[in-house]
Design an enzyme around this catalytic site. Structure first.
Site, mmCIF file in Angstrom:
data_model
loop_
_atom_site.group_PDB
_atom_site.id
_atom_site.type_symbol
_atom_site.label_atom_id
_atom_site.label_comp_id
_atom_site.label_asym_id
_atom_site.label_seq_id
_atom_site.Cartn_x
_atom_site.Cartn_y
_atom_site.Cartn_z
ATOM 1 N N HIS A 125 0.845 -1.188 0.000
ATOM 2 C CA HIS A 125 0.000 0.000 0.000
ATOM 3 C C HIS A 125 0.882 1.240 0.000
ATOM 4 O O HIS A 125 2.119 1.169 0.056
ATOM 5 C CB HIS A 125 -0.953 -0.013 1.193
ATOM 6 C CG HIS A 125 -2.072 -0.999 1.052
ATOM 7 N ND1 HIS A 125 -3.047 -0.900 0.095
ATOM 8 C CD2 HIS A 125 -2.351 -2.130 1.752
ATOM 9 C CE1 HIS A 125 -3.886 -1.915 0.202
ATOM 10 N NE2 HIS A 125 -3.488 -2.683 1.208
ATOM 11 N N ASP A 155 -0.105 7.086 -3.866
ATOM 12 C CA ASP A 155 -1.170 6.715 -4.792
ATOM 13 C C ASP A 155 -1.432 7.790 -5.845
ATOM 14 O O ASP A 155 -1.575 7.494 -7.037
ATOM 15 C CB ASP A 155 -2.470 6.456 -4.018
ATOM 16 C CG ASP A 155 -2.439 5.151 -3.244
ATOM 17 O OD1 ASP A 155 -1.529 4.338 -3.497
ATOM 18 O OD2 ASP A 155 -3.304 4.952 -2.378
#
Length: 360
Positions: A125, A155
């Site tokens: 992540h 991200d």
């Protein structure tokens, strides 16, 4: 700006749909191939990240639906997918298959670790990617665990934005040379690339390996301070002329220690002194004190409070649409005015898209 460009997006999480949203914000016809049923419990019927897109619901394990998708891909300039390496190939939708039906296709792949390398097949992540890339290293005061704003560095910054740049570069290349390409957008690569501005400081000795000893990492004039009621205020008066204004407003211009702006040995002590000073009054009093100056001091606001700030309100940066707060498209263009588009429901445009694909 992107009117006439069609992007097919395969439903995924995080940076891939954000990239599709940004391309739709810029005027591309983005068609998202949603799963027929939501994959996440409690997921909204209409996602903010789908604004401005059209939706078709497909089962990628159904041969008939895959055939529909391949016909759609044949009409597209680009495709975006955000699965682990190998998933699209197992579905029969890898780059080789798609470029066979559309040799000019730009095939955008969004992953954390990239399409190859020892970690390519493992889960991860945002913080894992930017931790490995080096982008998380300077994200705290000395002695505290690094912590970056959720999703923004990895991200979105290192992932979605680099995917969009890659897609646009590939589309330009395809239109001039007639050949498509595969874009390997890895968060670990993009977030490392974003470090180059900071790394350039090392050429002048302004970037230290040790946290808290660099020009933008540790100085008392480059921090966030807590105010008396628990709010926060940002201080980043880097240039000496701005730093002088900062000291003048605080009544510290005559202090010999504060005058030594770039003395690294004094930074911890002066940071503690400023922390005590700012903790003595509420945020709004400090903002009033520095208002109208170039001292580079400002409030730290949450999104809903930011929407009410006069500057943000004047620019219409934050907008509430159907009860959901969202940021307007960026950047802005002199020739185009953006208004918030609707967010489609899953499969809302099935009939329309299938009719467009019907053979004459």
């Amino acid at each position: 700006m992107l009117r006439g460009i069609r992007i097919v997006e395969i439903e995924a999480l995080g940076p891939a749909p954000f990239a599709g949203m940004l391309l739709a914000d810029l005027g591309a016809d983005v068609i998202v191939a949603h799963r027929k049923y939501a994959s996440m419990p409690g997921a909204p019927e209409r996602s903010l990240l789908d604004r401005g897109k059209r939706s078709i619901a497909l089962d990628l394990k159904d041969a008939g639906d895959v055939a529909v998708l391949m016909r759609l891909i044949a009409t597209a300039d680009g495709l975006i997918e955000g699965f682990r390496p190998g998933v699209m190939e197992r579905l029969g939708l890898g780059p080789d298959a798609c470029l066979t039906v559309n040799p000019r296709l730009v095939y955008g792949r969004m992953t954390g670790w990239g399409q190859d390398g020892p970690l390519a097949a493992t889960a991860g992540h945002d913080m894992n990617y930017i931790g490995l890339s080096g982008a998380l290293w300077y994200a705290s005061l000395p002695g505290e665990p690094p912590m970056a704003p959720p999703t923004l560095v990895g991200d979105i910054g290192g992932g979605a934005l680099y995917l969009v740049v890659g897609m646009l570069a590939g589309i330009i290349n395809a239109r001039t040379r007639g050949k498509g390409t595969v874009v390997d957008a890895a968060i670990v690569d993009g977030s490392a690339h974003m470090m180059n501005l900071l790394m350039s400081l090392g050429q002048s000795g302004a970037l230290a390996t040790e946290r808290g000893q660099s020009l933008l990492d540790g100085p008392h004039w480059c921090r966030v301070y807590r105010t008396s009621e628990g709010s926060f205020i940002s201080v980043q008066c880097i240039e000496p002329k701005f730093y002088a204004l900062f000291l003048d407003r605080l009544g510290l211009a005559a202090d010999p220690n504060f005058a030594r702006q770039f003395d690294r040995e004094l930074w911890p002590e002066l940071g503690d002194r400023l922390a005590a000073i700012f903790a003595a009054k509420p945020r709004d009093e400090w903002i009033s004190l520095f208002e109208g100056s170039d001292a580079c001091v400002g409030p730290v606001l949450g999104p809903h409070e930011s929407a009410l700030h006069p500057h943000m309100a004047a620019r219409g940066t934050w907008q509430a649409v159907d009860g959901a707060l969202q940021a307007a498209a960026a950047p802005r263009f002199s020739s185009a005015r953006w208004t918030p588009p609707k967010c489609p429901a899953r499969g809302e445009h099935d009939a329309e898209i299938r009719a467009d694909l019907a053979e004459p």
